[in-house]
Design a protein around this motif. Structure first.
Motif, mmCIF file in Angstrom:
data_model
loop_
_atom_site.group_PDB
_atom_site.id
_atom_site.type_symbol
_atom_site.label_atom_id
_atom_site.label_comp_id
_atom_site.label_asym_id
_atom_site.label_seq_id
_atom_site.Cartn_x
_atom_site.Cartn_y
_atom_site.Cartn_z
ATOM 1 N N ASP A 391 31.606 88.476 -0.453
ATOM 2 C CA ASP A 391 32.741 87.292 -0.378
ATOM 3 C C ASP A 391 31.822 86.718 -1.431
ATOM 4 O OD1 ASP A 391 33.675 87.737 2.134
ATOM 5 O OD2 ASP A 391 32.522 86.704 3.272
ATOM 6 N N ARG A 393 31.721 82.380 -3.105
ATOM 7 C CA ARG A 393 31.481 81.381 -3.165
ATOM 8 C C ARG A 393 30.959 80.172 -3.540
ATOM 9 N NH1 ARG A 393 25.354 81.894 0.801
ATOM 10 N NH2 ARG A 393 24.700 82.984 -0.705
ATOM 11 N N GLY A 439 45.425 85.244 0.460
ATOM 12 C CA GLY A 439 45.160 84.478 -1.090
ATOM 13 C C GLY A 439 43.686 83.740 -1.077
ATOM 14 N N GLU A 440 42.869 85.066 -1.301
ATOM 15 C CA GLU A 440 40.955 84.084 -0.518
ATOM 16 C C GLU A 440 41.075 85.250 -1.337
ATOM 17 O OE1 GLU A 440 40.578 82.130 0.896
ATOM 18 O OE2 GLU A 440 41.517 81.653 2.649
ATOM 19 N N LEU A 441 38.889 85.401 -1.791
ATOM 20 C CA LEU A 441 38.482 86.130 -2.949
ATOM 21 C C LEU A 441 37.210 86.731 -2.484
ATOM 22 C CD1 LEU A 441 37.554 82.800 -4.900
ATOM 23 C CD2 LEU A 441 39.223 83.807 -5.806
ATOM 24 N N ALA A 442 36.851 87.425 -3.075
ATOM 25 C CA ALA A 442 36.177 88.783 -2.901
ATOM 26 C C ALA A 442 35.393 88.891 -4.555
ATOM 27 C CB ALA A 442 36.052 89.564 -2.356
ATOM 28 N N VAL A 479 38.842 73.972 -3.128
ATOM 29 C CA VAL A 479 39.367 74.247 -1.189
ATOM 30 C C VAL A 479 37.175 72.362 -1.128
ATOM 31 C CG1 VAL A 479 38.305 75.043 -0.161
ATOM 32 C CG2 VAL A 479 40.226 73.625 0.671
ATOM 33 N N GLY A 480 36.172 73.629 -0.861
ATOM 34 C CA GLY A 480 35.142 72.387 -0.407
ATOM 35 C C GLY A 480 34.339 72.999 -1.837
ATOM 36 N N ALA A 481 33.169 72.249 -1.458
ATOM 37 C CA ALA A 481 31.724 72.443 -2.144
ATOM 38 C C ALA A 481 31.452 73.494 -2.399
ATOM 39 C CB ALA A 481 30.805 71.184 -1.653
ATOM 40 N N SER A 482 31.424 74.251 -1.374
ATOM 41 C CA SER A 482 30.275 75.393 -1.274
ATOM 42 C C SER A 482 31.301 76.852 -0.775
ATOM 43 C CB SER A 482 29.169 75.293 -0.265
ATOM 44 O OG SER A 482 28.596 74.652 -0.329
ATOM 45 N N PHE A 483 33.225 75.847 -1.161
ATOM 46 C CA PHE A 483 33.803 77.086 -1.112
ATOM 47 C C PHE A 483 35.160 76.906 -1.673
ATOM 48 C CE2 PHE A 483 37.914 78.977 0.903
ATOM 49 C CZ PHE A 483 37.240 80.473 0.957
ATOM 50 N N THR A 485 39.102 79.088 -3.216
ATOM 51 C CA THR A 485 39.909 79.810 -2.594
ATOM 52 C C THR A 485 40.722 79.974 -4.047
ATOM 53 O OG1 THR A 485 41.327 80.035 -0.911
ATOM 54 C CG2 THR A 485 41.240 77.620 -1.605
ATOM 55 N N LEU A 486 42.287 80.467 -3.777
ATOM 56 C CA LEU A 486 43.234 80.370 -4.323
ATOM 57 C C LEU A 486 44.655 79.580 -3.433
ATOM 58 C CD1 LEU A 486 43.867 84.562 -5.196
ATOM 59 C CD2 LEU A 486 43.056 82.278 -6.373
ATOM 60 N N SER A 487 44.852 78.972 -4.756
ATOM 61 C CA SER A 487 46.077 78.125 -4.020
ATOM 62 C C SER A 487 47.058 77.931 -5.008
ATOM 63 C CB SER A 487 45.405 76.783 -3.081
ATOM 64 O OG SER A 487 44.968 76.123 -3.856
ATOM 65 N N LYS A 495 41.089 70.083 -7.778
ATOM 66 C CA LYS A 495 40.669 71.301 -7.534
ATOM 67 C C LYS A 495 40.889 72.597 -8.167
ATOM 68 C CE LYS A 495 42.328 69.466 -2.518
ATOM 69 N NZ LYS A 495 42.964 69.681 -1.546
ATOM 70 N N ARG B 139 42.273 75.243 7.827
ATOM 71 C CA ARG B 139 41.064 75.812 7.570
ATOM 72 C C ARG B 139 39.981 74.599 8.156
ATOM 73 N NH1 ARG B 139 40.683 78.935 2.400
ATOM 74 N NH2 ARG B 139 42.773 78.264 1.248
ATOM 75 N N ARG B 164 20.018 71.238 2.791
ATOM 76 C CA ARG B 164 20.984 70.517 1.751
ATOM 77 C C ARG B 164 21.469 69.837 2.476
ATOM 78 N NH1 ARG B 164 24.123 74.913 1.364
ATOM 79 N NH2 ARG B 164 26.345 74.131 0.245
ATOM 80 N N ASP B 169 33.835 68.145 3.762
ATOM 81 C CA ASP B 169 34.259 69.785 3.298
ATOM 82 C C ASP B 169 33.028 70.347 2.113
ATOM 83 O OD1 ASP B 169 36.170 68.160 4.879
ATOM 84 O OD2 ASP B 169 37.057 67.214 2.868
ATOM 85 N N ASP B 170 32.146 70.607 2.829
ATOM 86 C CA ASP B 170 31.229 71.501 2.039
ATOM 87 C C ASP B 170 31.283 72.415 2.381
ATOM 88 O OD1 ASP B 170 29.294 72.544 1.191
ATOM 89 O OD2 ASP B 170 27.546 71.693 1.865
ATOM 90 N N VAL B 172 33.801 75.723 4.073
ATOM 91 C CA VAL B 172 35.595 76.050 4.462
ATOM 92 C C VAL B 172 35.497 77.347 4.438
ATOM 93 C CG1 VAL B 172 38.335 75.105 3.716
ATOM 94 C CG2 VAL B 172 36.350 73.362 2.767
ATOM 95 N N ARG B 174 37.880 80.067 5.405
ATOM 96 C CA ARG B 174 39.142 80.843 4.606
ATOM 97 C C ARG B 174 40.489 80.381 5.787
ATOM 98 N NH1 ARG B 174 38.286 87.601 3.180
ATOM 99 N NH2 ARG B 174 36.532 86.693 1.639
ATOM 100 N N ARG B 175 41.965 80.774 5.169
ATOM 101 C CA ARG B 175 43.295 80.127 5.968
ATOM 102 C C ARG B 175 42.957 81.002 6.973
ATOM 103 N NH1 ARG B 175 44.247 81.189 1.299
ATOM 104 N NH2 ARG B 175 45.222 79.565 -0.324
ATOM 105 N N ASP B 207 45.381 70.914 2.467
ATOM 106 C CA ASP B 207 44.143 70.458 2.393
ATOM 107 C C ASP B 207 44.030 69.293 3.116
ATOM 108 O OD1 ASP B 207 43.208 72.563 1.013
ATOM 109 O OD2 ASP B 207 43.526 72.079 -0.470
#
Lengths: 503, 222
Positions: A391, A393, A439-442, A479-483, A485-487, A495, B139, B164, B169-170, B172, B174-175, B207
Motif C-alpha cells: 500500500d 500512504r 482509482g487507488e495507489l500501490a 485526500v487525507g493527511a496520511s492517505f 489516492t487518485l482523483s 489536494k 470513504r 500521533r 481526516d488524517d 482515509v 480507499r473508496r 470528499d
C-alpha cells in the motif's frame, strides 16, 4: 506562502529542463496549434513540426507561404497563419495572412487560402513589419496583431476575427515597444502582457536572444516592465534567457492546456547537446506576483513527494526505521543495536517533563552519537519489507528510505507537451508507484511499462507539481493527511498540488 | 417530538434498571434517545465504548498485534449494548454508550471519569450508522490519538500508527460502498500516554461529508 514559493523555486532551479524529443529543429516558432488532436508548429523558411503528443516531434509539411517567423491562431473553424516577408531592402516588409480549415495535410479540408496583407512597412517608417503575433482578446473577442523588428517600433493593429483580415486598413498602428522583435500578447487576471525578444538572433551560441516582458491594463498600452519602465523607452523585464545547455531564448508562444495549466513554447538559438542547433522547447508557464515566470520541466532525480495540502510525504506503507537506527532516551543513549528499543520505542511523553538524563554532560538523548550519521541504506532497511504489492500512504517526512522516490523518464513511453512520461520508483529499488483498481495507489514490486505505472508530471502556475496517472488521467491527491489516492484534478484545490523536494 | 421524549424517558428507566451508574464526563453524555442524527460536518456522534484494556507499543507491528489479539469472544463481530460486560484478562470491562458534545470522542475523559487508566491502553469502540441509500465511492475519514485500526462492515479499512494527535481526516480509507441501512463501524484505538481521542466521518465521492446519516445502536437490521 512566499516561503513555499521560494522553496519550490529552489527545487526547480536544481532541475534542468530537456528540450522536446525527436526532430525539433526550428527557428522562430509560431504559437503551437492543435488540429485533429495533433500539435503543429511553424517556423521561418517553411519550417514545420508535428507531434502526436507534444513531446516527440517530426518534420511536418510546409505551409503555402514560406516566410519569416509565422504565428498561428485557431478561431472558429479556421486556422489563421500570419507570416512575414521582406519585400525590399529592410525594413520594407509585409505580413500576409493565409488560412486553412485544418492543419492536417492528410485531411480533405487542408488547403491554405490567401487572406492578403494585414500589416506592412514601407522601408522608410520606423518599423519593420515582420515577426507577427496574434491575440484573440478573451474579454471582448477583438483580434489584435503585433509585429516589428528592431527598425523602430513593435506595433499593434486590429484584425477582423471573422476573417483574419485587417479590420480598418487606414487605422494608424499603435506603437507599443522599441528595440525588440518576436512580440506577442497574452492576457492574465485583467492584464495584457507583451512578451518580446531582446538581443541578437541567428548567431548560434553567440546569440544574445532573451525574452522580455511588460504589462498594461489596456491592450493599447502603455506596457511597463517590473521597474515601471515603458517598453517604448526600451523597458522589458527578463522572462527567460540562456541557461543550462541552452543559449538564446526567443519567440514566446502560449500553450494553454486548460484547467489552469499553461505552458509556453519558444526556441533556443543553440542547443549545445545538439551541436548548437536551433530547437523547439516547451516549458511550464508559472505566475508570481502578477508576472509570468518560466518554469522547468522535471529532471530525473530522487525526491521527497510532499503534499502542499497536508505537509505530509508520500511513502510506501512499511514500518519506518529512524535514520541511524532506534536510539534510547536514557543514559544508555545510542548504540542499543539496530532495533534499539523494543517495538513501540520509549513511552510516549517520557522525558518531556524535565532535563534529559545526561544533558550537558555529553550523554543522553540530546547528545547525538558523536559521529556523522549516514543516509539510510535502503538495502539494509528493506530486508523486512513485504516482497509483493504494498500500500501507499503519507506520513511526516523523516528522511527514511520508504519516503524517497526516484523519478526518471520512462523509455519509449511517449509524453505530453514538453516532457516524457515518467516512472516513479522507491529510490534504490525497482518498486514502482502505480495506479490500481478503483482509482487507488500501490507500490508494485517491478516495472512493466504499463500505463498504470506511467506518470505525467507538470509544474502548475503556482510552481507546485501535478502528478497524473497515464491510465485514466487521474491526479495524485492528498485526500487525507496520511492517505493519498487518485482523483480528478481540481485547479481550485490544494489536494493535487505537490512539492518535489530534493531529499 | 412527544414520541422521542417518551422513548428517552423509557431508555433512562431501562438504564437505571440495568444498574449502569450515571457517570459525569466533560464532553460525553449518556445516550437517552434511540436515534442520533449525524450533523452537517459528518462526524459520528454516538459510540459504544469499552473500558480500556492494557496495551503497549505504537509501531505498525505492535499496534497490529495488539488489535488482532483476541480479548473477548466475537471481538470483531459483536454489536455491544450499553451496560454489556466482557471479561478481559480476568477483569470485567463494561461497554458504555455515549454521545459526544464535540466532533471527537474524548477517550481520556471517558476513562478518567471511570477511574480507569489512560496510558498504554487499548479502547474498543463500535457504532452503527444508517444510510438512507447506498453511497458508492464513499470513504471513512478518521483521526485518532494515538494509533488506531478501523473496520467497516467487518472489513479492515484504515490503520494509522505511531504516537500521533487527532487530525480531522488524517487517515482515509480507499473508496468503499456505504450500504443502504445499517453499517457497522468498529475501531481499536491504542494510546501511549497523555490525551487520547478519535473522530470519524464518511466522505462522499467529492470528499464532502455524507449527508442524511443517522446512528442507532439498537440491533441493526441488515
Amino acid at each position: 506562502m512566499r516561503g513555499l514559493v521560494l522553496l519550490a523555486g529552489a527545487v526547480a532551479s536544481a532541475t534542468m529542463a530537456c528540450a522536446a524529443d525527436g526532430v525539433v529543429n526550428i527557428h522562430d516558432p509560431s504559437t503551437i496549434a492543435i488540429s485533429g488532436g495533433k500539435y503543429y508548429v511553424y517556423g521561418t523558411g517553411g519550417g514545420s513540426l508535428v507531434s502526436d503528443d507534444g513531446w516527440t516531434w517530426r518534420t511536418g509539411v510546409a505551409p503555402s507561404r514560406r516566410g519569416l517567423a509565422p504565428d498561428v491562431i485557431h478561431i472558429g473553424d479556421r486556422y489563421y497563419m500570419d507570416v512575414a516577408a521582406n519585400i525590399g531592402a529592410q525594413p520594407k516588409a509585409a505580413v500576409n495572412m493565409i488560412w486553412s480549415k485544418t492543419l492536417d495535410p492528410e485531411s480533405k479540408d487542408y488547403k491554405w487560402e490567401e487572406g492578403g496583407v494585414v500589416a506592412s512597412s514601407d522601408g522608410v517608417e520606423d518599423s519593420n513589419a515582420i515577426d507577427p503575433g496574434v491575440l484573440l482578446d478573451s474579454t471582448d473577442g477583438r483580434l489584435w496583431l503585433v509585429y516589428g523588428s528592431y527598425f523602430g517600433y513593435i506595433r499593434l493593429v486590429e484584425l477582423d476575427p471573422k476573417t483574419g483580415k485587417r479590420l480598418r486598413a487606414n487605422d494608424v498602428p499603435k506603437n507599443l515597444a522599441i528595440n525588440s522583435e518576436a512580440s506577442i500578447l497574452i492576457q492574465h487576471d485583467g492584464w495584457y502582457y507583451l512578451l518580446l525578444t531582446h538581443g541578437s538572433c541567428c548567431r548560434g551560441a553567440d546569440s544574445g536572444y532573451n525574452i522580455r516582458m511588460g504589462r498594461s491594463r489596456k491592450v493599447t498600452g502603455p506596457y511597463l516592465d517590473r521597474t515601471g519602465l515603458d517598453m517604448l523607452q526600451g523597458g522589458g523585464s527578463l522572462f527567460i534567457g540562456s541557461g543550462g545547455r541552452f543559449i538564446g531564448a526567443g519567440h514566446f508562444g502560449l500553450l494553454d492546456e486548460g484547467n489552469g495549466v499553461q505552458k509556453f513554447s519558444m526556441h533556443w538559438e543553440a542547443d549545445l547537446e545538439k551541436g548548437g542547433a536551433s530547437v523547439l522547447d516547451i516549458r511550464p508557464l508559472l505566475w508570481r506576483d502578477g508576472w509570468p515566470v518560466a518554469g522547468e520541466n522535471l529532471k530525473e532525480g530522487t525526491y521527497e513527494i510532499e503534499s502542499v495540502r497536508t505537509g505530509t510525504a508520500l511513502e510506501m506503507a512499511v514500518e519506518g526505521m529512524p535514520v541511524g537506527g532506534r536510539r534510547g532516551r536514557g543514559p544508555g543513549g545510542p548504540g542499543r543495536g539496530p532495533g534499539g528499543l523494543p517495538p513501540g520505542g520509549p513511552p510516549p511523553g517520557a522525558g518531556r517533563g524535565g532535563p534529559p538524563p545526561g544533558a550537558g554532560r555529553g550523554g543522553g538523548m540530546f547528545a547525538g552519537t558523536g559521529v556523522p550519521i549516514p543516509a539510510q541504506d535502503v538495502a539494509q532497511v528493506s530486508v523486512n519489507w513485504p516482497t509483493g504489492t504494498v500500500d501507499v500512504r503519507m506520513a511526516n517526512y523523516l528522511l527514511q528510505s520508504q519516503q524517497k522516490w526516484t523519478i526518471s523518464p520512462a523509455p519509449n513511453a511517449g509524453g505530453y507537451p514538453g516532457a516524457p512520461y515518467y516512472r516513479i520508483r522507491l529510490a534504490g529499488t525497482e518498486r514502482t508507484l502505480a495506479a490500481v483498481e478503483g482509482g487507488e495507489l500501490a507500490v508494485l514490486p517491478g516495472f512493466t511499462g504499463a500505463p498504470e505505472q506511467l506518470w505525467r508530471i507538470e509544474q502548475l502556475p503556482d510552481s507546485n507539481w501535478r502528478i497524473e496517472s497515464k491510465a485514466g488521467s487521474m491526479a495524485l491527491s492528498a485526500v487525507g493527511a496520511s492517505f493519498a489516492t487518485l482523483s480528478k484534478f481540481d485547479a481550485a484545490s490544494d489536494k493535487q498540488r505537490w512539492l518535489l523536494k530534493t531529499p | 417530538m412527544r414520541t422521542e421524549r417518551v422513548r428517552g424517558f423509557v431508555l433512562a428507566l431501562v438504564l437505571a434498571a440495568s444498574g449502569v451508574a450515571a457517570v459525569s464526563w466533560p464532553t460525553l453524555t449518556s445516550v437517552v434517545s434511540r436515534e442520533k442524527v449525524v450533523g452537517l460536518d459528518g462526524f459520528i456522534p454516538r459510540w459504544v465504548l469499552l473500558e480500556p484494556i492494557a496495551a503497549n507499543g505504537l509501531t505498525d507491528a505492535a499496534v497490529q498485534a495488539a488489535v488482532k489479539k483476541e480479548y473477548f469472544p466475537n471481538q470483531f463481530s459483536v454489536i455491544p449494548h450499553d451496560g454489556d460486560k466482557v471479561q478481559v484478562a480476568g477483569a470485567d470491562l463494561k461497554w458504555r454508550a455515549v454521545d459526544t458534545k464535540s466532533y471527537n470522542v474524548n477517550l481520556f475523559h471517558f476513562a478518567r471519569a471511570l477511574d480507569k487508566p489512560t496510558s498504554d491502553v487499548l479502547f474498543w469502540a463500535v457504532t452503527v450508522v444508517y444510510s438512507p441509500k447506498e453511497v458508492p465511492n464513499a470513504r471513512l475519514a478518521i483521526g485518532s490519538n494515538a494509533a488506531s485500526v478501523w473496520w467497516v462492515n467487518g472489513k479492515e479499512v484504515i490503520g494509522i500508527y505511531g504516537d500521533r494527535q487527532t487530525v480531522i481526516d488524517d487517515g482515509v480509507s480507499r473508496r468503499l460502498t456505504l450500504q443502504k441501512g445499517a453499517n457497522v463501524i468498529r475501531v481499536a484505538v491504542v494510546n501511549g500516554g497523555g490525551a487520547t481521542d478519535f473522530c470519524a466521518r464518511f466522505l462522499d465521492a467529492d470528499d464532502k461529508p455524507v449527508k442524511g446519516l443517522t446512528v442507532n445502536l439498537a440491533d441493526p437490521v441488515q
